[in-house]
Design an enzyme around this catalytic site. Structure first.
Site, short mmCIF file in Angstrom:
data_model
loop_
_atom_site.label_atom_id
_atom_site.label_comp_id
_atom_site.label_asym_id
_atom_site.label_seq_id
_atom_site.Cartn_x
_atom_site.Cartn_y
_atom_site.Cartn_z
N HIS A 106 -7.06 3.67 6.80
CA HIS A 106 -6.33 3.60 5.29
C HIS A 106 -5.46 4.84 5.23
O HIS A 106 -4.51 4.25 4.20
CB HIS A 106 -7.40 3.02 4.39
CG HIS A 106 -6.31 1.89 2.60
ND1 HIS A 106 -5.49 1.54 3.08
CD2 HIS A 106 -6.68 2.56 1.71
CE1 HIS A 106 -4.29 0.70 2.10
NE2 HIS A 106 -5.39 1.82 0.94
N ALA A 141 2.80 -2.93 4.66
CA ALA A 141 2.53 -1.90 5.45
C ALA A 141 1.77 -2.44 6.38
O ALA A 141 0.89 -3.48 6.56
CB ALA A 141 1.04 0.05 5.33
N SER A 177 0.76 -1.19 -0.21
CA SER A 177 0.00 0.36 0.20
C SER A 177 0.54 1.32 0.11
O SER A 177 1.51 1.20 1.12
CB SER A 177 -0.90 0.06 1.30
OG SER A 177 -1.63 -1.00 0.88
N HIS A 193 -5.41 -9.02 -3.05
CA HIS A 193 -5.76 -9.53 -1.27
C HIS A 193 -6.99 -10.08 -1.54
O HIS A 193 -7.65 -10.39 -2.40
CB HIS A 193 -6.35 -9.01 -0.58
CG HIS A 193 -5.45 -7.37 -0.45
ND1 HIS A 193 -4.61 -6.28 -1.20
CD2 HIS A 193 -3.75 -6.62 0.21
CE1 HIS A 193 -3.75 -5.57 -1.04
NE2 HIS A 193 -4.10 -5.63 -0.09
N MET A 214 -2.74 -7.15 6.19
CA MET A 214 -3.44 -8.40 5.06
C MET A 214 -2.92 -8.86 4.17
O MET A 214 -3.74 -9.19 2.79
CB MET A 214 -4.30 -7.74 5.07
CG MET A 214 -5.13 -6.72 5.71
SD MET A 214 -6.58 -5.82 5.60
CE MET A 214 -7.24 -4.73 7.34
N SER A 215 -1.67 -9.29 3.79
CA SER A 215 -0.72 -8.77 3.17
C SER A 215 0.35 -9.78 3.01
O SER A 215 1.08 -10.58 4.06
CB SER A 215 -0.46 -8.36 1.30
OG SER A 215 0.20 -7.25 2.45
N HIS A 275 -2.55 0.66 -4.78
CA HIS A 275 -1.82 -0.17 -5.27
C HIS A 275 -2.58 0.56 -6.98
O HIS A 275 -3.20 0.20 -7.87
CB HIS A 275 -2.35 -1.01 -4.65
CG HIS A 275 -2.04 -1.78 -3.35
ND1 HIS A 275 -1.97 -2.56 -3.23
CD2 HIS A 275 -2.42 -0.90 -2.44
CE1 HIS A 275 -1.52 -2.73 -2.29
NE2 HIS A 275 -2.53 -2.14 -1.61
N TYR A 324 -9.35 -10.05 0.39
CA TYR A 324 -10.51 -9.39 0.53
C TYR A 324 -11.12 -9.14 -0.37
O TYR A 324 -12.01 -8.12 -0.21
CB TYR A 324 -10.81 -8.59 1.43
CG TYR A 324 -9.19 -7.17 1.50
CD1 TYR A 324 -9.55 -6.28 0.47
CD2 TYR A 324 -7.68 -7.40 2.40
CE1 TYR A 324 -8.98 -5.30 0.58
CE2 TYR A 324 -7.31 -6.16 1.68
CZ TYR A 324 -7.46 -5.37 1.06
OH TYR A 324 -6.66 -4.51 0.80
N GLU A 325 -10.18 -8.75 -1.74
CA GLU A 325 -11.05 -8.85 -3.12
C GLU A 325 -11.42 -9.63 -3.28
O GLU A 325 -12.41 -9.16 -4.60
CB GLU A 325 -9.29 -7.39 -3.77
CG GLU A 325 -9.07 -6.41 -3.57
CD GLU A 325 -7.28 -6.68 -4.37
OE1 GLU A 325 -7.90 -5.63 -5.16
OE2 GLU A 325 -6.75 -6.69 -3.36
N ASN A 359 0.53 2.29 11.46
CA ASN A 359 0.07 3.08 12.73
C ASN A 359 0.48 1.71 13.84
O ASN A 359 0.31 0.72 14.16
CB ASN A 359 -1.41 2.69 12.56
CG ASN A 359 -1.92 1.27 12.46
OD1 ASN A 359 -1.32 0.89 10.72
ND2 ASN A 359 -2.16 0.25 13.08
#
Length: 295
Positions: free
Chosen positions: A262, A121, A38, A91, A224-225, A69, A93-94, A248
């Protein structure tokens, strides 16, 4: 290429067709691949003699759908090292299968790549980490894999790797040492950390209870990746170095008011853009001069 299910939906012929298409379109023959997470597509800026292909123009390639992206494959050289950059990754989730998420890694293998640098990230779980730190990944926890969401599920293709690959050395020790050495030379040693990365499927950020569980499990950051890509790279016999930008602090306290989003993630990647670019550029060049004694 949106399909559901964890088993492989890509045939060897699919990989071969895409590889041959790219080899016919470019004279570049990359040895190092950089997967940009990201907001990190700018890492390709350090390359020269660039040639860019949009994901949607590459046969069989998935398409990035997430902000930050760019969705381009960039070939080029750094010093005398031929390389390829993925500006954006894919990902679960996509809606992509893990076969599709990891599709580019097997293309890199067939193109002759021998080393992969993955970046992303992540949220810092370790209390000692600060926003803006860069974590060298020494190991990972694959939570989706525990639930059967694994990129190596289904029939094994021996042309890529063995049925039961060892993952205890997924992240090259020699390349991790090189990253520390390069950070000292570049004067950015103070922002580097080393730790264990945990992958969750997303797309929601973690609850406080989940974050506390991950801390107990020994995880230093969460995202998440990249774990599927690392797993397939290792299966293919590629060397891997992982860098995760801490964008974060993951909340471990119910009284804390801050909420991650995000946009904040993308802002921090911009803040560390110059440092990351210098680090990645130096690593791409140097890793080809640095044999891996543990490989």
């Amino acid at each position: 290429m949106h399909t559901k299910g964890s088993c492989c939906c890509c045939s060897f012929e699919d990989y071969k067709l895409t590889t041959e298409w790219l080899l016919n379109q470019t004279s570049h023959r990359p040895k190092v691949a950089v997967i940009c997470g990201s907001g990190l597509g700018l890492l390709a800026d350090g390359a020269s003699n660039k040639q860019t292909f949009r994901y949607q123009d590459i046969p069989n390639f998935p398409v990035s759908t997430v902000a930050g992206h760019e969705g381009c494959l960039v070939f080029g050289t750094i010093e005398d090292t031929p390389c390829v950059f993925m500006q954006g990754l894919f990902h679960l989730y996509e809606g992509y299968s893990l076969c599709q998420v990891t599709f580019p890694v097997r293309i890199f293998k067939l193109m002759g790549v021998d080393s992969v640098l993955v970046t992303n990230a992540s949220g810092g779980i370790c209390p000692d980490f600060k926003v803006g730190d860069i974590m060298i990944i020494k190991d990972h926890v694959n939570l989706p894999g525990f639930a059967g969401q694994h990129p190596l599920c289904g029939p094994n293709d021996e042309r890529f790797g063995i049925r039961f690959p060892c993952m205890s050395d997924a992240y090259s020790k020699d390349l991790r040492t090189l990253a520390w050495d390069v950070s000292v030379e570049l004067g950015c040693r103070d922002v580097l950390r080393e730790g264990v990365y945990c992958m969750v499927s997303g797309p929601n950020f973690e609850t406080i209870a989940e974050a506390r569980m991950l801390l107990i499990l020994g995880c230093d950051s969460v995202g998440m990746s990249i774990v599927p890509e690392v797993t397939v790279a290792k299966h293919c016999g590629l060397r891997v170095l992982g860098l995760s930008l801490i964008t974060n602090k993951v909340s471990l306290d119910y009284s804390r008011e801050e909420k991650v989003n995000h946009e904040e993630v993308l802002e921090i990647t911009q803040m560390r853009a110059e440092v990351l670019q210098r680090l990645v550029t130096a690593l791409v060049h140097r890793c080809q001069q640095h044999p891996d004694n543990t490989h």
